[in-house]
Design a protein around this motif. Sequence first.
Motif, mmCIF file in Angstrom:
data_model
loop_
_atom_site.group_PDB
_atom_site.id
_atom_site.type_symbol
_atom_site.label_atom_id
_atom_site.label_comp_id
_atom_site.label_asym_id
_atom_site.label_seq_id
_atom_site.Cartn_x
_atom_site.Cartn_y
_atom_site.Cartn_z
ATOM 1 N N LEU A 32 0.783 -1.259 0.007
ATOM 2 C CA LEU A 32 -0.176 -0.088 0.002
ATOM 3 C C LEU A 32 0.834 1.405 -0.052
ATOM 4 O O LEU A 32 1.797 1.297 1.001
ATOM 5 C CB LEU A 32 -0.906 0.015 1.245
ATOM 6 N N THR A 33 0.649 2.018 -0.810
ATOM 7 C CA THR A 33 1.441 3.307 -1.252
ATOM 8 C C THR A 33 0.503 4.532 -1.236
ATOM 9 O O THR A 33 1.208 5.715 -0.968
ATOM 10 C CB THR A 33 2.269 3.421 -2.345
ATOM 11 N N ASP A 34 -0.811 4.326 -1.053
ATOM 12 C CA ASP A 34 -1.523 5.359 -0.922
ATOM 13 C C ASP A 34 -2.904 5.296 -0.193
ATOM 14 O O ASP A 34 -3.784 5.928 -0.300
ATOM 15 C CB ASP A 34 -2.262 5.713 -2.653
ATOM 16 N N ALA A 35 -2.829 4.337 0.692
ATOM 17 C CA ALA A 35 -3.818 4.125 1.883
ATOM 18 C C ALA A 35 -3.306 3.444 2.927
ATOM 19 O O ALA A 35 -2.257 2.681 2.844
ATOM 20 C CB ALA A 35 -5.140 3.294 1.263
ATOM 21 N N THR A 36 -3.952 3.411 4.056
ATOM 22 C CA THR A 36 -3.513 2.646 5.290
ATOM 23 C C THR A 36 -4.058 1.138 5.261
ATOM 24 O O THR A 36 -5.242 0.874 4.500
ATOM 25 C CB THR A 36 -3.740 3.249 6.535
ATOM 26 N N SER A 37 -3.424 0.454 5.979
ATOM 27 C CA SER A 37 -3.995 -0.793 6.066
ATOM 28 C C SER A 37 -5.427 -0.771 6.631
ATOM 29 O O SER A 37 -6.340 -1.738 6.241
ATOM 30 C CB SER A 37 -2.963 -1.957 6.972
ATOM 31 N N ALA A 38 -5.817 -0.044 7.271
ATOM 32 C CA ALA A 38 -7.212 0.034 7.989
ATOM 33 C C ALA A 38 -8.076 0.391 6.841
ATOM 34 O O ALA A 38 -9.206 -0.198 6.639
ATOM 35 C CB ALA A 38 -7.140 0.978 9.238
ATOM 36 N N GLU A 39 -7.592 1.580 6.016
ATOM 37 C CA GLU A 39 -8.421 1.972 4.933
ATOM 38 C C GLU A 39 -8.698 0.650 3.934
ATOM 39 O O GLU A 39 -9.700 0.750 3.302
ATOM 40 C CB GLU A 39 -7.734 3.276 4.434
ATOM 41 N N LYS A 40 -7.775 -0.101 3.477
ATOM 42 C CA LYS A 40 -7.953 -1.105 2.581
ATOM 43 C C LYS A 40 -8.483 -2.139 3.102
ATOM 44 O O LYS A 40 -9.451 -2.828 2.392
ATOM 45 C CB LYS A 40 -6.402 -1.761 2.110
ATOM 46 N N ARG A 41 -8.298 -2.560 4.616
ATOM 47 C CA ARG A 41 -9.301 -3.687 5.167
ATOM 48 C C ARG A 41 -10.919 -3.127 4.963
ATOM 49 O O ARG A 41 -11.754 -4.188 4.869
ATOM 50 C CB ARG A 41 -9.111 -3.757 6.802
#
Length: 141
Positions: A32-41
């Motif tokens: 992820l280069t443009d979002a946090t892991s929480a956002e992707k989750r």
Amino acid sequence: MLYGPPFVGKEVILNLFVLEGLKQGIPAIMILTDATSAEKRNELTTIDPDYPKYEEQGLVAYVDSYSRSIGDTSEDAHTHYVDGNVNLNAIGVAANEAEAKLLGKGEHLRLSFHSLSTLIAFVNAPATFRFDRPPRAQGNE
């Protein structure tokens, strides 16, 4: 690798690629280069409400080079954090660590990169594509 103009659905296809693999028991690493892991989750859970179970099964690892660059200091057990998008070496090392955690959980794994465009903006196109190119087999020129 998906290539195309902005806003044509590349991320949708990539998310579905990851989710379909997880449904089949294929582990996934998401860089992820443009979002946090929480956002992707949250994004993946919106598409598939069963997504959190794949994390619980240990089938998901994130390499997050975005969070620290925006001052997010949260910690997540499924995430390998990198200090920023310009440190390609650290992203590679974190991806290798994520892969080591997933070894043995499937015959192979799926790797998704969200997004190379961000790296191109922070680094440059030639360095990004050298970084993203798979290594050549020994003996190949």
